[in-house]
Design a protein around this motif. Structure first.
Motif, PDB file in Angstrom:
ATOM      1  N   UNK A 117       5.191  10.510  -4.831  1.00  0.00           N
ATOM      2  CA  UNK A 117       5.046   9.186  -4.549  1.00  0.00           C
ATOM      3  C   UNK A 117       5.935   8.629  -3.653  1.00  0.00           C
ATOM      4  N   UNK A 118       6.138   8.054  -2.596  1.00  0.00           N
ATOM      5  CA  UNK A 118       7.116   7.875  -1.862  1.00  0.00           C
ATOM      6  C   UNK A 118       8.065   6.288  -2.402  1.00  0.00           C
ATOM      7  N   UNK A 119       9.363   5.908  -2.928  1.00  0.00           N
ATOM      8  CA  UNK A 119       9.495   5.089  -3.772  1.00  0.00           C
ATOM      9  C   UNK A 119      10.889   4.926  -2.801  1.00  0.00           C
ATOM     10  N   UNK A 120      10.435   2.831  -2.030  1.00  0.00           N
ATOM     11  CA  UNK A 120      11.613   2.791  -0.756  1.00  0.00           C
ATOM     12  C   UNK A 120      12.502   1.392  -2.090  1.00  0.00           C
ATOM     13  N   UNK A 121      13.526   1.889  -2.067  1.00  0.00           N
ATOM     14  CA  UNK A 121      14.572   1.098  -2.852  1.00  0.00           C
ATOM     15  C   UNK A 121      15.572  -0.219  -2.038  1.00  0.00           C
ATOM     16  N   UNK A 122      15.460  -1.388  -2.505  1.00  0.00           N
ATOM     17  CA  UNK A 122      15.871  -1.367  -1.861  1.00  0.00           C
ATOM     18  C   UNK A 122      15.581  -2.563  -0.522  1.00  0.00           C
ATOM     19  N   UNK A 123      14.482  -2.986  -0.556  1.00  0.00           N
ATOM     20  CA  UNK A 123      13.212  -3.317   0.106  1.00  0.00           C
ATOM     21  C   UNK A 123      12.678  -4.745  -0.234  1.00  0.00           C
ATOM     22  N   UNK A 124      12.750  -5.495   0.047  1.00  0.00           N
ATOM     23  CA  UNK A 124      11.704  -7.079  -1.164  1.00  0.00           C
ATOM     24  C   UNK A 124      10.544  -7.456  -0.295  1.00  0.00           C
ATOM     25  N   UNK A 125       9.169  -7.119  -1.752  1.00  0.00           N
ATOM     26  CA  UNK A 125       8.381  -7.936  -0.680  1.00  0.00           C
ATOM     27  C   UNK A 125       8.474  -9.681  -1.033  1.00  0.00           C
ATOM     28  N   UNK A 126       7.904 -10.145   0.222  1.00  0.00           N
ATOM     29  CA  UNK A 126       8.579 -11.447   0.306  1.00  0.00           C
ATOM     30  C   UNK A 126       7.192 -12.129   0.837  1.00  0.00           C
ATOM     31  N   UNK A 127       5.866 -11.501   0.995  1.00  0.00           N
ATOM     32  CA  UNK A 127       4.568 -12.520   0.878  1.00  0.00           C
ATOM     33  C   UNK A 127       3.816 -10.697   1.036  1.00  0.00           C
ATOM     34  N   UNK A 162      -3.139  -3.080  -2.832  1.00  0.00           N
ATOM     35  CA  UNK A 162      -1.849  -3.957  -3.692  1.00  0.00           C
ATOM     36  C   UNK A 162      -1.344  -4.336  -5.686  1.00  0.00           C
ATOM     37  N   UNK A 163      -0.938  -3.540  -5.822  1.00  0.00           N
ATOM     38  CA  UNK A 163      -0.632  -4.093  -7.412  1.00  0.00           C
ATOM     39  C   UNK A 163       0.932  -4.621  -7.612  1.00  0.00           C
ATOM     40  N   UNK A 164       0.947  -5.671  -8.025  1.00  0.00           N
ATOM     41  CA  UNK A 164       1.723  -6.102  -8.441  1.00  0.00           C
ATOM     42  C   UNK A 164       2.383  -6.272 -10.347  1.00  0.00           C
ATOM     43  N   UNK A 165       3.451  -5.185  -9.796  1.00  0.00           N
ATOM     44  CA  UNK A 165       3.865  -5.383 -11.111  1.00  0.00           C
ATOM     45  C   UNK A 165       5.308  -5.292 -10.506  1.00  0.00           C
ATOM     46  N   UNK A 170       5.800 -12.587 -12.672  1.00  0.00           N
ATOM     47  CA  UNK A 170       5.065 -12.178 -11.639  1.00  0.00           C
ATOM     48  C   UNK A 170       4.325 -12.277 -10.143  1.00  0.00           C
ATOM     49  N   UNK A 171       5.840 -11.941  -9.056  1.00  0.00           N
ATOM     50  CA  UNK A 171       6.217 -12.706  -8.305  1.00  0.00           C
ATOM     51  C   UNK A 171       5.274 -12.773  -7.231  1.00  0.00           C
ATOM     52  N   UNK A 172       4.090 -11.715  -6.967  1.00  0.00           N
ATOM     53  CA  UNK A 172       3.645 -11.129  -5.845  1.00  0.00           C
ATOM     54  C   UNK A 172       2.779 -12.487  -5.927  1.00  0.00           C
ATOM     55  N   UNK A 173       2.148 -12.256  -7.153  1.00  0.00           N
ATOM     56  CA  UNK A 173       0.555 -12.952  -7.837  1.00  0.00           C
ATOM     57  C   UNK A 173       0.894 -14.456  -6.836  1.00  0.00           C
ATOM     58  N   UNK A 174       2.142 -14.789  -7.472  1.00  0.00           N
ATOM     59  CA  UNK A 174       3.334 -16.364  -6.633  1.00  0.00           C
ATOM     60  C   UNK A 174       2.634 -16.757  -5.596  1.00  0.00           C
ATOM     61  N   UNK A 175       2.854 -16.057  -4.295  1.00  0.00           N
ATOM     62  CA  UNK A 175       2.384 -16.173  -3.512  1.00  0.00           C
ATOM     63  C   UNK A 175       0.968 -16.831  -3.262  1.00  0.00           C
ATOM     64  N   UNK A 176      -0.042 -15.979  -4.006  1.00  0.00           N
ATOM     65  CA  UNK A 176      -0.956 -16.558  -3.787  1.00  0.00           C
ATOM     66  C   UNK A 176      -1.571 -17.630  -4.716  1.00  0.00           C
ATOM     67  N   UNK A 177      -0.688 -18.010  -5.845  1.00  0.00           N
ATOM     68  CA  UNK A 177      -0.767 -19.966  -6.293  1.00  0.00           C
ATOM     69  C   UNK A 177      -0.034 -20.296  -5.606  1.00  0.00           C
ATOM     70  N   UNK A 178       0.803 -20.466  -4.897  1.00  0.00           N
ATOM     71  CA  UNK A 178       0.921 -22.000  -3.832  1.00  0.00           C
ATOM     72  C   UNK A 178       0.063 -21.420  -2.590  1.00  0.00           C
ATOM     73  N   UNK A 179      -0.459 -20.811  -2.427  1.00  0.00           N
ATOM     74  CA  UNK A 179      -1.382 -21.165  -0.885  1.00  0.00           C
ATOM     75  C   UNK A 179      -2.434 -21.812  -1.357  1.00  0.00           C
ATOM     76  N   UNK A 180      -3.072 -21.987  -3.145  1.00  0.00           N
ATOM     77  CA  UNK A 180      -3.869 -22.374  -3.680  1.00  0.00           C
ATOM     78  C   UNK A 180      -4.939 -21.433  -4.069  1.00  0.00           C
ATOM     79  N   UNK A 181      -4.565 -19.778  -3.816  1.00  0.00           N
ATOM     80  CA  UNK A 181      -5.707 -18.912  -3.432  1.00  0.00           C
ATOM     81  C   UNK A 181      -5.913 -18.466  -5.301  1.00  0.00           C
TER      82      UNK A 181
END
Ligand code: 48F
Length: 252
Positions: A117-127, A162-165, A170-181
């Motif tokens: 597994x390649x881990x990229x630290x200091x990288x934020x998933x923003x959407x 994609x896995x929201x871990x 639940x930062x990643x799922x929040x992006x779907x919530x704010x779009x009503x998805x």
């Protein structure tokens, strides 16, 4: 030795890794216990997987144990995962084991990387990338860009899953919530360790086409109780998501 040789080695190696990981089977967001365990089993199962972690260090909420006392507890049902990784533990009765949080965090990280597994630290998933009603990638930016609020556009990484871990928020799922998805994210309930552990694993699933949630993110999405410094549910949740995704990738 020339200084520029050191720079060239780093730039070439890093950007080669980025190039190799722009198209993934699975992009995991967050290198906490559930994300790293998911990554480990996915890589062992032959998937191309990378983890994107916004902080400098991996391990999420493991390091501090409870209240900074660096020990955590794992229950019998997750002991085989500790054995798989080679983490030591000591029985304390009633099917519970106590272990060193530093050993847990560092061993999960090491074995996950060694599994491929390649881990990229200091990288934020923003959407998220969403196409035709399915999550199909992540949108990434440098953490310092996000912290300083600079107006810099992100890059995207393509992924079949994609896995929201990302833990409690639940930062990643929040992006779907704010779009009503997604309809709602109730957030975690008050403390009840036994129930929380059980429900975290039960609610580890595909929460939207192409998006899985693990660990405390799965908990937050289902409104299940929090559980504090017991970690078996996190490990079992990561493994469950990995095995389900491998099944789906195999069926393509
Ligand atoms: O919080 P975290 O350890 O998640 P987990 O796997 O485990 C929870 C336990 O540590 C503990 C617990 C056990 O009972 O309650 O809290 O569910 O790790 C989540 C990781 O995700 C990163 C964050 O920095 C942390 O290392 N993260 C959060 N949002 C983002 C992110 C993001 N937008 N992009 C990249 N990484």
């Amino acid at each position: 030795m020339r200084d520029v040789e050191i720079s060239r080695a780093i730039v070439e190696a890093y950007f080669n890794d980025i190039l190799q990981n722009l198209q993934l089977d699975v992009a995991i967001v967050g290198a906490g216990p559930s994300g790293m365990v998911a990554g480990y089993y996915l890589a062992k199962g032959g998937a191309k997987v990378a983890i994107f972690e916004k902080k400098l260090s991996v391990g999420g909420g493991i390091w501090g144990g409870a209240m900074g006392f660096n020990r955590v507890v794992v229950q019998e049902s997750a002991r085989e995962i500790l054995d798989e990784f080679g983490v030591d533990y000591k029985p304390v009765g009633n099917g519970l084991y106590v272990l060193d949080s530093i050993e847990l965090a560092s061993t999960l990280a090491s074995k996950t990387v060694k599994a491929g597994v390649k881990i990229f630290n200091m990288v934020e998933v923003e959407d998220l990338v969403v196409k035709d009603g399915r999550v199909s990638g992540i949108v990434v930016n440098w953490t310092p860009v996000k912290m300083t609020n600079l107006h810099v556009d992100p890059l995207t990484v393509e992924a079949k899953f994609v896995v929201d871990s990302t833990g409690h928020g639940a930062q990643i799922s929040q992006h779907l919530l704010k779009r009503g998805l997604l309809k709602s994210i109730p957030g975690e309930g008050p403390m009840w360790a036994e129930k929380g552990e059980e429900l975290t694993v039960e609610h580890t699933k595909e929460v939207f086409p192409g998006l899985y949630a693990t660990g405390m993110a799965a908990n937050a999405l289902s409104g299940a109780p929090r559980m504090g410094p017991i970690f078996g549910g996190m490990l079992l949740s990561g493994r469950k998501a990995a095995l389900e995704i491998l099944g789906k990738l195999g069926g393509e």
